[in-house]
Structure formats: structure tokens, C-alpha cells
Design a protein around this motif. Structure first.
Motif, PDB file in Angstrom:
ATOM      1  N   PHE A 111      -2.059   8.764   5.349  1.00  0.00           N
ATOM      2  CA  PHE A 111      -1.201   8.983   6.501  1.00  0.00           C
ATOM      3  C   PHE A 111      -1.047   7.732   7.360  1.00  0.00           C
ATOM      4  CE2 PHE A 111      -3.503  12.890   5.415  1.00  0.00           C
ATOM      5  CZ  PHE A 111      -2.426  13.652   4.980  1.00  0.00           C
ATOM      6  N   SER A 112      -1.259   6.562   6.758  1.00  0.00           N
ATOM      7  CA  SER A 112      -1.233   5.298   7.490  1.00  0.00           C
ATOM      8  C   SER A 112       0.143   4.654   7.535  1.00  0.00           C
ATOM      9  CB  SER A 112      -2.217   4.319   6.848  1.00  0.00           C
ATOM     10  OG  SER A 112      -1.798   4.021   5.519  1.00  0.00           O
ATOM     11  N   GLY A 113       1.105   5.183   6.806  1.00  0.00           N
ATOM     12  CA  GLY A 113       2.429   4.566   6.746  1.00  0.00           C
ATOM     13  C   GLY A 113       2.560   3.585   5.592  1.00  0.00           C
ATOM     14  N   GLN A 114       1.484   3.399   4.847  1.00  0.00           N
ATOM     15  CA  GLN A 114       1.535   2.538   3.670  1.00  0.00           C
ATOM     16  C   GLN A 114       2.029   3.369   2.487  1.00  0.00           C
ATOM     17  OE1 GLN A 114      -2.363   0.854   3.204  1.00  0.00           O
ATOM     18  NE2 GLN A 114      -2.406   0.078   5.285  1.00  0.00           N
ATOM     19  N   ALA A 115       2.605   2.703   1.496  1.00  0.00           N
ATOM     20  CA  ALA A 115       3.095   3.392   0.309  1.00  0.00           C
ATOM     21  C   ALA A 115       2.082   3.225  -0.818  1.00  0.00           C
ATOM     22  CB  ALA A 115       4.448   2.833  -0.111  1.00  0.00           C
ATOM     23  N   PHE A 116       1.901   4.278  -1.601  1.00  0.00           N
ATOM     24  CA  PHE A 116       0.953   4.269  -2.713  1.00  0.00           C
ATOM     25  C   PHE A 116       1.709   4.649  -3.981  1.00  0.00           C
ATOM     26  CE2 PHE A 116      -1.243   5.207   1.200  1.00  0.00           C
ATOM     27  CZ  PHE A 116      -2.256   4.260   1.187  1.00  0.00           C
ATOM     28  N   VAL A 117       1.613   3.781  -4.994  1.00  0.00           N
ATOM     29  CA  VAL A 117       2.394   3.943  -6.218  1.00  0.00           C
ATOM     30  C   VAL A 117       1.449   4.250  -7.376  1.00  0.00           C
ATOM     31  CG1 VAL A 117       4.129   2.882  -7.705  1.00  0.00           C
ATOM     32  CG2 VAL A 117       4.002   2.232  -5.290  1.00  0.00           C
ATOM     33  N   TRP A 177       8.124  -7.858 -11.460  1.00  0.00           N
ATOM     34  CA  TRP A 177       7.881  -8.321 -10.093  1.00  0.00           C
ATOM     35  C   TRP A 177       6.752  -9.345 -10.022  1.00  0.00           C
ATOM     36  CZ3 TRP A 177       2.887  -7.338  -8.864  1.00  0.00           C
ATOM     37  CH2 TRP A 177       2.252  -6.348  -9.608  1.00  0.00           C
ATOM     38  N   ARG A 178       5.996  -9.524 -11.107  1.00  0.00           N
ATOM     39  CA  ARG A 178       4.836 -10.425 -11.084  1.00  0.00           C
ATOM     40  C   ARG A 178       5.224 -11.887 -11.168  1.00  0.00           C
ATOM     41  NH1 ARG A 178       2.061  -8.203 -16.238  1.00  0.00           N
ATOM     42  NH2 ARG A 178       4.212  -8.539 -16.833  1.00  0.00           N
ATOM     43  N   VAL A 209       6.503  -2.259 -15.195  1.00  0.00           N
ATOM     44  CA  VAL A 209       5.549  -3.370 -15.264  1.00  0.00           C
ATOM     45  C   VAL A 209       4.364  -3.019 -14.379  1.00  0.00           C
ATOM     46  CG1 VAL A 209       5.213  -5.806 -14.760  1.00  0.00           C
ATOM     47  CG2 VAL A 209       7.398  -5.011 -15.673  1.00  0.00           C
ATOM     48  N   TRP A 210       3.166  -3.128 -14.931  1.00  0.00           N
ATOM     49  CA  TRP A 210       1.959  -2.721 -14.209  1.00  0.00           C
ATOM     50  C   TRP A 210       0.912  -3.803 -14.340  1.00  0.00           C
ATOM     51  CZ3 TRP A 210       3.158   0.974 -11.203  1.00  0.00           C
ATOM     52  CH2 TRP A 210       2.185   1.720 -10.538  1.00  0.00           C
ATOM     53  N   PRO A 211       0.142  -4.068 -13.285  1.00  0.00           N
ATOM     54  CA  PRO A 211      -0.873  -5.126 -13.359  1.00  0.00           C
ATOM     55  C   PRO A 211      -2.063  -4.722 -14.225  1.00  0.00           C
ATOM     56  CG  PRO A 211      -1.067  -3.966 -11.285  1.00  0.00           C
ATOM     57  CD  PRO A 211       0.158  -3.413 -11.985  1.00  0.00           C
ATOM     58  N   ALA A 212      -2.647  -5.711 -14.859  1.00  0.00           N
ATOM     59  CA  ALA A 212      -3.869  -5.494 -15.638  1.00  0.00           C
ATOM     60  C   ALA A 212      -5.026  -6.057 -14.830  1.00  0.00           C
ATOM     61  CB  ALA A 212      -3.762  -6.181 -16.990  1.00  0.00           C
ATOM     62  N   THR A 213      -5.450  -5.306 -13.804  1.00  0.00           N
ATOM     63  CA  THR A 213      -6.532  -5.757 -12.935  1.00  0.00           C
ATOM     64  C   THR A 213      -7.710  -4.807 -13.048  1.00  0.00           C
ATOM     65  OG1 THR A 213      -5.699  -4.523 -11.048  1.00  0.00           O
ATOM     66  CG2 THR A 213      -4.940  -6.793 -11.266  1.00  0.00           C
ATOM     67  N   ALA A 214      -8.865  -5.314 -12.688  1.00  0.00           N
ATOM     68  CA  ALA A 214     -10.081  -4.507 -12.765  1.00  0.00           C
ATOM     69  C   ALA A 214     -10.283  -3.652 -11.514  1.00  0.00           C
ATOM     70  CB  ALA A 214     -11.290  -5.415 -12.977  1.00  0.00           C
ATOM     71  N   GLY A 215      -9.618  -3.989 -10.416  1.00  0.00           N
ATOM     72  CA  GLY A 215      -9.808  -3.262  -9.167  1.00  0.00           C
ATOM     73  C   GLY A 215      -9.106  -1.919  -9.174  1.00  0.00           C
ATOM     74  N   ALA A 216      -9.279  -1.170  -8.112  1.00  0.00           N
ATOM     75  CA  ALA A 216      -8.671   0.152  -7.996  1.00  0.00           C
ATOM     76  C   ALA A 216      -7.214   0.071  -7.570  1.00  0.00           C
ATOM     77  CB  ALA A 216      -9.455   0.997  -7.002  1.00  0.00           C
ATOM     78  N   ALA A 217      -6.840  -1.011  -6.868  1.00  0.00           N
ATOM     79  CA  ALA A 217      -5.477  -1.125  -6.353  1.00  0.00           C
ATOM     80  C   ALA A 217      -5.039  -2.580  -6.303  1.00  0.00           C
ATOM     81  CB  ALA A 217      -5.389  -0.515  -4.956  1.00  0.00           C
ATOM     82  N   ALA A 218      -3.733  -2.768  -6.365  1.00  0.00           N
ATOM     83  CA  ALA A 218      -3.129  -4.085  -6.218  1.00  0.00           C
ATOM     84  C   ALA A 218      -2.085  -3.986  -5.115  1.00  0.00           C
ATOM     85  CB  ALA A 218      -2.488  -4.533  -7.522  1.00  0.00           C
ATOM     86  N   ALA A 219      -1.988  -5.001  -4.276  1.00  0.00           N
ATOM     87  CA  ALA A 219      -1.054  -4.988  -3.152  1.00  0.00           C
ATOM     88  C   ALA A 219       0.289  -5.587  -3.570  1.00  0.00           C
ATOM     89  CB  ALA A 219      -1.626  -5.772  -1.976  1.00  0.00           C
ATOM     90  N   LEU A 220       1.358  -4.978  -3.077  1.00  0.00           N
ATOM     91  CA  LEU A 220       2.719  -5.461  -3.294  1.00  0.00           C
ATOM     92  C   LEU A 220       3.441  -5.541  -1.958  1.00  0.00           C
ATOM     93  CD1 LEU A 220       4.207  -3.375  -6.255  1.00  0.00           C
ATOM     94  CD2 LEU A 220       3.297  -5.654  -6.324  1.00  0.00           C
ATOM     95  N   THR A 221       4.510  -6.292  -1.923  1.00  0.00           N
ATOM     96  CA  THR A 221       5.404  -6.285  -0.770  1.00  0.00           C
ATOM     97  C   THR A 221       6.482  -5.232  -1.028  1.00  0.00           C
ATOM     98  OG1 THR A 221       6.921  -7.913  -1.709  1.00  0.00           O
ATOM     99  CG2 THR A 221       5.029  -8.766  -0.434  1.00  0.00           C
ATOM    100  N   PRO A 222       7.169  -4.778   0.014  1.00  0.00           N
ATOM    101  CA  PRO A 222       8.283  -3.855  -0.212  1.00  0.00           C
ATOM    102  C   PRO A 222       9.358  -4.440  -1.139  1.00  0.00           C
ATOM    103  CG  PRO A 222       7.616  -3.733   2.067  1.00  0.00           C
ATOM    104  CD  PRO A 222       6.847  -4.881   1.447  1.00  0.00           C
TER     105      PRO A 222
END
Length: 125
Positions: free
Chosen positions: A39-45, A102-103, A77-90
Motif C-alpha cells: 500500500f506504499s504506492g510502489q508497483a510490484f510486477v 529494458w535491460r 524480458v526478466w532479470p536473472a538475479t539472485a535477490g528477491a526483487a529488482a528495481a525498475l523505473t516507470p
């Protein structure tokens, strides 16, 4: 286009997600696995296993919005990262939704060439 404000953060949940989840299931994933406030106003994909379906969960100030998009051909296109999330710009989210990679940042260079006295724009990069 999803109306995410230009200053908002966009988070990609890396890996794949069960696309049967709705508002509550995805909001729970945001809280539990991404350690963020849905509910923070951020988008989650989120992306499905096959890669042709994504869902975007976003709080617009009045309620949760759930957007879905399915590609008929190709995969998102999806990132191949080890973390739980990756940040993007709008802007990167807009590219992702259009099926654009987009990478990669490519700077377009234009040059003016003269052709038989007429000017033409030619893309160099």
C-alpha cells in the motif's frame, strides 16, 4: 499504459509466480517475500512460469489495482538475479510492457546527411 507516477518505484519479483494469485495472494507475496508494503504506492510486477503473462499490483491511493498482460508471441524480458526483487523505473516498466528489452541502454545517434541537395536523418547507432 499503467498510470504509475514518474517518481514511483517499480519492483520486479524475480523468479516466477503462480499466476492464479489475485489481489490478496500477490499482496501477501509483497509483504512476506519482498519485505515491502503493498500500500506504499510502489508497483510490484510478477511473471508466470512460462514468461508470457505478467501481473502488476499497484496502490493508487484509493485501492489496489491489478493489471495483467499476456503476450501472444514471445516472452517478457526478466532479470536473472539472485535477490528477491529488482528495481525498475516507470520508463523501464513501459518498455517491459511493450515487450522491449529494458535491460539494454542504447543511445541513439542521429546524423544529418545530404542526399542530392536534400537533408535526411540517418540513424547511426
Amino acid at each position: 499504459m499503467i498510470p504509475v507516477p514518474s517518481g514511483s518505484r517499480v519492483w520486479l519479483a524475480t523468479g516466477h509466480t503462480d499466476m492464479r494469485k489475485g489481489f490478496d495472494g500477490l499482496a501477501s507475496l509483497v509483504q512476506d517475500h519482498l519485505a515491502r508494503d503493498p500500500f506504499s504506492g510502489q508497483a510490484f510486477v510478477f511473471r508466470g512460469r512460462q514468461g508470457h503473462l505478467i501481473k502488476v499490483l499497484w496502490w493508487d491511493g484509493q485501492g489496489l489495482c491489478l493489471f495483467a498482460k499476456r503476450l501472444e508471441k514471445g516472452r517478457f524480458v526478466w532479470p536473472a538475479t539472485a535477490g528477491a526483487a529488482a528495481a525498475l523505473t516507470p520508463a523501464q516498466l513501459a518498455m517491459l510492457l511493450e515487450g522491449i528489452d529494458w535491460r539494454v541502454r542504447r543511445q541513439m545517434i542521429w546524423d544529418i546527411q545530404r542526399c542530392s541537395g536534400a537533408e535526411a536523418l540517418v540513424h547511426l547507432g
